[in-house]
Design a protein around this motif. Structure first.
Motif, mmCIF file in Angstrom:
data_model
loop_
_atom_site.group_PDB
_atom_site.id
_atom_site.type_symbol
_atom_site.label_atom_id
_atom_site.label_comp_id
_atom_site.label_asym_id
_atom_site.label_seq_id
_atom_site.Cartn_x
_atom_site.Cartn_y
_atom_site.Cartn_z
ATOM 1 N N HIS A 117 32.803 100.797 74.175
ATOM 2 C CA HIS A 117 33.234 102.119 74.634
ATOM 3 C C HIS A 117 33.626 102.109 76.116
ATOM 4 O O HIS A 117 34.543 102.830 76.519
ATOM 5 C CB HIS A 117 32.127 103.144 74.385
ATOM 6 C CG HIS A 117 31.985 103.513 72.952
ATOM 7 N ND1 HIS A 117 30.846 104.077 72.418
ATOM 8 C CD2 HIS A 117 32.862 103.416 71.906
ATOM 9 C CE1 HIS A 117 31.016 104.303 71.122
ATOM 10 N NE2 HIS A 117 32.235 103.907 70.794
ATOM 11 N N GLN A 120 36.964 100.499 76.065
ATOM 12 C CA GLN A 120 37.902 101.496 75.541
ATOM 13 C C GLN A 120 38.281 102.490 76.636
ATOM 14 O O GLN A 120 39.450 102.876 76.766
ATOM 15 C CB GLN A 120 37.272 102.233 74.360
ATOM 16 C CG GLN A 120 38.168 103.317 73.755
ATOM 17 C CD GLN A 120 37.438 104.173 72.720
ATOM 18 O OE1 GLN A 120 36.211 104.290 72.755
ATOM 19 N NE2 GLN A 120 38.187 104.760 71.806
ATOM 20 N N GLU A 156 38.674 102.907 66.288
ATOM 21 C CA GLU A 156 38.707 103.541 67.603
ATOM 22 C C GLU A 156 39.812 102.941 68.469
ATOM 23 O O GLU A 156 40.468 103.657 69.236
ATOM 24 C CB GLU A 156 37.350 103.396 68.301
ATOM 25 C CG GLU A 156 36.241 104.211 67.662
ATOM 26 C CD GLU A 156 34.975 104.212 68.492
ATOM 27 O OE1 GLU A 156 35.004 104.710 69.627
ATOM 28 O OE2 GLU A 156 33.957 103.694 68.003
ATOM 29 N N ARG A 159 43.146 104.390 67.352
ATOM 30 C CA ARG A 159 43.311 105.763 67.847
ATOM 31 C C ARG A 159 43.720 105.755 69.321
ATOM 32 O O ARG A 159 44.575 106.541 69.749
ATOM 33 C CB ARG A 159 42.005 106.550 67.688
ATOM 34 C CG ARG A 159 41.639 106.881 66.269
ATOM 35 C CD ARG A 159 40.360 107.702 66.187
ATOM 36 N NE ARG A 159 40.549 109.071 66.701
ATOM 37 C CZ ARG A 159 39.994 109.524 67.810
ATOM 38 N NH1 ARG A 159 39.217 108.750 68.548
ATOM 39 N NH2 ARG A 159 40.215 110.769 68.203
ATOM 40 N N THR A 160 43.123 104.863 70.078
ATOM 41 C CA THR A 160 43.406 104.819 71.514
ATOM 42 C C THR A 160 44.814 104.318 71.781
ATOM 43 O O THR A 160 45.556 104.899 72.593
ATOM 44 C CB THR A 160 42.388 103.909 72.238
ATOM 45 O OG1 THR A 160 41.055 104.337 71.911
ATOM 46 C CG2 THR A 160 42.579 103.983 73.751
#
Length: 242
Positions: A117, A120, A156, A159-160
């Motif tokens: 995260h 990310q 994830e 999506r980013t």
């Protein structure tokens, strides 16, 4: 007896008393409340727990001197923890990672989800700053290998990266990743991990007690009318409507 035990005990007594819908007068209610004894020491610990967990180091130090309540962790570590949190909230994720490793390298070594995260968030900051090529390279080299090992990480990441497909992020279905709330979410996750590594609760106890109070009142509403607390900021009892 702990505050949680007192609340649970009082809730049990209230529910037993309110087995049928009835009116509890202010005098009855205040008399019952006056019989609840909470030690000042427990209240002070509750306040210190909140100040330490939320990172109010100056207030915690002042409260320690005034009340004699000792925190359960070194207050110096709060400053370091808040520096990490502030770095994430400002978008300086690389600096935040360095600070976490300075505090305790095992935090990220043993928490792959947190590390992902943070990486990310680094990718999000690159996209925010219009560094498209650097963002693509970073995603491919640093995040893609982790996505191959973990399906949720891959989702994830996808999506980013989708942010790059929209010139106007206001039309992007995942545009919320660029909101300040995303930084705050990541910062909160890091803060919780640091607290856990220090054997401290990741959430303060006070909000939990307030939630328990609201839940108890909602339960009692089904059984009786009584003076209730509607404004937690003032904690004033308000008489039920006639």
């Amino acid at each position: 007896m702990s505050l949680f035990s007192i609340v649970l005990r009082e809730l049990a007594e209230i529910r037993a008393m309110a087995s049928s819908k009835k009116l509890i007068t202010r005098d009855e209610w205040e008399k019952k409340l006056s019989n609840v004894k909470v030690r000042k020491e427990d209240m002070n610990k509750l306040v210190m727990n909140f100040l330490v967990t939320e990172g109010y180091v100056e207030a915690a130090e002042k409260f320690r001197l005034e009340s004699g309540t000792e925190p359960d962790i070194d207050l110096a570590t709060i400053t370091d923890r808040m520096a990490v949190k502030k770095a994430v909230q400002s978008g300086n994720v690389e600096d935040a990672i360095e600070k976490v490793n300075d505090l305790n390298p095992e935090i990220l070594d043993t928490n792959p989800q947190l590390f992902f995260h943070l990486q990310q968030q680094r990718l999000i900051e690159l996209i925010r700053n219009g560094k498209v090529e650097e963002a693509l390279e970073f995603a491919q080299e640093e995040l893609a290998p982790r996505g191959e090992e973990n399906q949720s990480f891959l989702e994830e990441l996808e999506r980013t990266v989708a942010l790059l497909a929209f010139e106007d992020v206001s039309n992007c279905p995942v545009g919320e990743l660029l909101d300040i709330s995303q930084r705050l979410k990541t910062a909160s996750e890091v803060n919780a991990a640091i607290l856990t590594s220090q054997s401290h609760e990741k959430d303060p106890k006070l909000p939990s007690l307030l939630k328990m109070l609201l839940w108890a009142q909602n339960q009692l509403d089904e059984k009786a009318t009584y003076p209730r607390i509607n404004d937690l900021a003032t904690a004033m009892l308000e008489d039920p409507p006639v």
